[in-house]
Scaffold this active site. Structure first.
Site, mmCIF file in Angstrom:
data_model
loop_
_atom_site.group_PDB
_atom_site.id
_atom_site.type_symbol
_atom_site.label_atom_id
_atom_site.label_comp_id
_atom_site.label_asym_id
_atom_site.label_seq_id
_atom_site.Cartn_x
_atom_site.Cartn_y
_atom_site.Cartn_z
ATOM 1 N N GLU A 145 -5.529 -2.824 2.741
ATOM 2 C CA GLU A 145 -5.528 -3.574 4.015
ATOM 3 C C GLU A 145 -6.845 -4.299 4.273
ATOM 4 O O GLU A 145 -6.933 -5.143 5.163
ATOM 5 C CB GLU A 145 -5.285 -2.598 5.184
ATOM 6 C CG GLU A 145 -3.885 -2.023 5.280
ATOM 7 C CD GLU A 145 -3.737 -0.724 4.490
ATOM 8 O OE1 GLU A 145 -4.453 -0.534 3.486
ATOM 9 O OE2 GLU A 145 -2.887 0.091 4.890
ATOM 10 N N THR B 82 0.845 -1.182 0.000
ATOM 11 C CA THR B 82 0.000 0.000 0.000
ATOM 12 C C THR B 82 0.884 1.237 0.000
ATOM 13 O O THR B 82 1.901 1.280 0.679
ATOM 14 C CB THR B 82 -0.960 0.001 1.199
ATOM 15 O OG1 THR B 82 -1.669 1.215 1.172
ATOM 16 C CG2 THR B 82 -0.265 -0.142 2.528
ATOM 17 N N TRP C 293 -13.317 22.181 11.706
ATOM 18 C CA TRP C 293 -12.806 21.212 10.735
ATOM 19 C C TRP C 293 -13.503 21.431 9.393
ATOM 20 O O TRP C 293 -14.713 21.573 9.335
ATOM 21 C CB TRP C 293 -13.108 19.773 11.174
ATOM 22 C CG TRP C 293 -12.304 19.313 12.349
ATOM 23 C CD1 TRP C 293 -12.770 19.060 13.598
ATOM 24 C CD2 TRP C 293 -10.910 19.037 12.382
ATOM 25 N NE1 TRP C 293 -11.752 18.659 14.425
ATOM 26 C CE2 TRP C 293 -10.594 18.636 13.687
ATOM 27 C CE3 TRP C 293 -9.877 19.119 11.441
ATOM 28 C CZ2 TRP C 293 -9.307 18.287 14.083
ATOM 29 C CZ3 TRP C 293 -8.591 18.769 11.828
ATOM 30 C CH2 TRP C 293 -8.319 18.364 13.137
ATOM 31 N N LYS D 278 -8.236 22.378 9.279
ATOM 32 C CA LYS D 278 -8.853 23.096 10.388
ATOM 33 C C LYS D 278 -8.660 24.583 10.166
ATOM 34 O O LYS D 278 -7.542 25.040 9.954
ATOM 35 C CB LYS D 278 -8.218 22.677 11.713
ATOM 36 C CG LYS D 278 -9.135 22.915 12.884
ATOM 37 C CD LYS D 278 -8.604 22.274 14.135
ATOM 38 C CE LYS D 278 -9.694 22.212 15.184
ATOM 39 N NZ LYS D 278 -9.196 21.783 16.475
HETATM 40 P P1 AMP Z 1 -5.759 2.012 -1.258
HETATM 41 O O1 AMP Z 1 -5.199 1.180 -0.161
HETATM 42 O O2 AMP Z 1 -4.716 2.549 -2.179
HETATM 43 O O3 AMP Z 1 -6.859 1.313 -1.975
HETATM 44 O O4 AMP Z 1 -6.377 3.319 -0.614
HETATM 45 C C1 AMP Z 1 -7.395 3.203 0.342
HETATM 46 C C2 AMP Z 1 -7.938 4.568 0.638
HETATM 47 O O5 AMP Z 1 -8.626 5.074 -0.504
HETATM 48 C C3 AMP Z 1 -8.947 4.587 1.727
HETATM 49 O O6 AMP Z 1 -8.371 4.605 3.023
HETATM 50 C C4 AMP Z 1 -9.699 5.870 1.418
HETATM 51 O O7 AMP Z 1 -8.994 6.988 1.907
HETATM 52 C C5 AMP Z 1 -9.690 5.896 -0.079
HETATM 53 N N1 AMP Z 1 -10.971 5.369 -0.580
HETATM 54 C C6 AMP Z 1 -11.232 4.156 -1.098
HETATM 55 N N2 AMP Z 1 -12.521 4.059 -1.458
HETATM 56 C C7 AMP Z 1 -13.101 5.238 -1.167
HETATM 57 C C8 AMP Z 1 -14.418 5.776 -1.301
HETATM 58 N N3 AMP Z 1 -15.405 5.086 -1.843
HETATM 59 N N4 AMP Z 1 -14.635 7.028 -0.854
HETATM 60 C C9 AMP Z 1 -13.644 7.765 -0.306
HETATM 61 N N5 AMP Z 1 -12.384 7.317 -0.172
HETATM 62 C C10 AMP Z 1 -12.106 6.074 -0.590
#
Ligand code: AMP
Length: 485
Positions: A327, A184, A443, A438
């Site tokens: 994760e 990740t 926020w 903020k």
């Molecule tokens: P990744 O591990 O690269 O898939 O990134 C995961 C992160 O992508 C999450 O912790 C979120 O911050 C963001 N994310 C994934 N799906 C969404 C969603 N539907 N809406 C908003 N953020 C998302």
């Protein structure tokens, strides 16, 4: 008193054998670098996958050796998806878009023994080959691209490698054995490795097949635009094989017109990708027959309301938002409206579809105060860090001492996303912890601001970035003893 049921490992050979046995006449269409579409049945795919596993034995890949892929979404990538874990090895999907130094880091950190590379991607990885310490074999998958083989390295040819091999027999006795890994890059510093087990992948596959989640089923024709190196293509590759759905693999043909052609010509029912993909594809679908589509799962970042509504207006089908992380395998929540919600006003439904939705069965979600860790109420107002638990949620990172910051004392994953949860259990992400701005003691959600800006018809994409106010910058400069910026 213990129950009296059989204990059988939840492992990938079972998923593989379903496609091989029940759905051998269905299969995979792959768009190649030449623009042709290659068609293989699951019967052919399964036979090639078994031969590939024997080829891994013959290459001397260790019993749990890491088998890396640097590939597009293709039928051959799907062979690797099963040959590696079903023979006990660990599939490591490399993100072709990572920064070069991060790729070097993850290949060496995972101790990859072999890398399978699509010929059209050779140019991207060639400059890094000398930096890979543990890689003993490089295998090129000829996808029709004219890319020359870089000098100074020995490359094996995929088709020659598997030709004439005996089919391997698959057996995984321990469901907790590692099946695949994904790094990740959502944090600062080096990427962190997530190591999925057979069990977690099996259960996640079933999660993707639930009617109230993505509902992958036999009659689907799935177009995973989401890369197979991005959190297991959101589980669609495994769920497609398990259910016997047809798969349409876009390979390197990722332009909006090419994707639109695949949707229309292959009669795709389920097409999944990040919001930016769907922004590009919408105009290319205008005036075409998209009646085969039943759902467009979308995640990876927040789905703008305006985008979902544009799909509803043009195709009659709003986007289906899902939330997850590398994760979390990744499917964790999905914004499928319940029957009670379907009775609400149009405006309310639009609003709910712009949320991240309800936890998929198997996953538990909660929000907690970012400072005290206190678990917060599901009142639609209290904002806290979203935390996740469940059998397909990571409990640790692979060989990494940064894990302590990412898990709570009671074992929940700290997602770094800030959310509210409604009394009905609908999660609405309002920000990433590090992205919350903020101002004047309040926020401000950059996600909300971005949504508002993107709702303007002349704005396609927006990113809100927090900038410290001048007085904070002046104070920081003062602390550093400098006056310049
Ligand atoms: P990744 O591990 O690269 O898939 O990134 C995961 C992160 O992508 C999450 O912790 C979120 O911050 C963001 N994310 C994934 N799906 C969404 C969603 N539907 N809406 C908003 N953020 C998302």
């Amino acid at each position: 008193m213990l129950g009296t049921m059989q204990e059988r490992p939840l492992a990938l050979p079972h998923i593989f054998e379903r496609a091989e046995r029940f759905f051998c006449h269905k299969g995979i269409v792959t768009a190649t670098a030449t623009g042709d579409r290659r068609r293989r049945t699951y019967g052919e795919w399964a036979e090639r996958t078994r031969r590939l596993a024997t080829a891994l034995d013959d290459l001397g890949i260790s019993a749990d050796g890491r088998v890396a892929t640097f590939c597009w979404n293709t039928d051959v990538h799907l062979e690797l998806y099963f040959a590696a874990p079903c023979s006990g090895r660990v599939l490591h999907t490399l993100n072709i878009r990572l920064f070069p130094e991060q790729l070097t880091y993850i290949v060496n950190h995972a101790e990859d023994e072999v890398i399978f590379i699509d010929r059209s991607l050779l140019g991207l990885i060639a400059p890094l080959l000398d930096s890979f310490v543990t890689v003993r074999h490089l295998v090129v998958i000829d996808d029709g691209a004219p890319t020359p083989l870089p000098e100074g390295h020995e490359f094996l040819d995929y088709e020659e490698l598997i030709a004439g091999k005996a089919p391997a027999v698959f057996a995984i006795d321990d469901e907790n054995r590692a099946a695949s890994m994904c790094y990740t890059s959502g944090t600062t510093g080096n990427p962190k490795g997530v190591l999925y087990t057979h069990r977690s992948t099996y259960l996640h596959t079933m999660g993707a097949m639930l009617a109230d989640s993505v509902g992958v089923c036999e009659s689907d024709v799935i177009l995973p635009v989401v890369p197979m190196f991005h959190a297991n293509a959101w589980g669609l590759a495994h769920a497609g094989v398990a259910s016997g759905a047809d798969l349409v693999m876009p390979g390197p043909q990722m332009t909006p017109p090419a994707l639109a052609d695949m949707i229309v010509e292959e009669k795709v029912t389920l097409a999944a990708g990040v919001p930016t993909i769907w922004m590009g594809v919408l105009p290319a679908l205008e005036g075409r027959d998209t009646s085969s589509l039943r759902a467009i799962p979308c995640g990876g970042s927040a789905v703008p309301k305006a985008l979902s509504e544009a799909y509803r207006e043009q195709l009659g089908l709003p986007i289906l938002q899902a939330w997850g992380m590398t994760e979390t395998s990744p499917l964790a929540s999905i914004a499928k409206l319940t029957s009670a919600m379907e009775g609400l006003s149009e405006e309310a439904r639009i609003d709910l579809r712009a949320a991240q939705g309800m936890a998929v069965m198997g996953v538990e979600l909660r929000i907690a105060d970012q400072v005290t860790g206190e678990v917060l109420a599901w009142d639609g107002e209290s904002q806290g860090e979203l935390q996740a638990a469940g059998p397909w949620i990571a409990a640790d990172y692979y060989n990494d001492d940064r894990a302590s910051q990412s898990f709570t004392e009671d074992g929940w994953l700290r997602t770094g996303d800030v959310a509210v949860i409604t009394p009905e259990g609908f999660v609405r992400i309002v920000d990433r912890t590090k992205d919350v701005v903020k101002s004047g003691g309040e926020w401000i959600s950059s996600v909300e601001l971005e949504n508002e800006i993107m709702a303007h018809p002349k704005v396609a994409e927006a990113a809100v970035i927090g900038v410290p106010p001048p007085e904070v910058v002046r104070a920081a400069d003062g602390l550093r003893g400098g006056g310049r910026r």
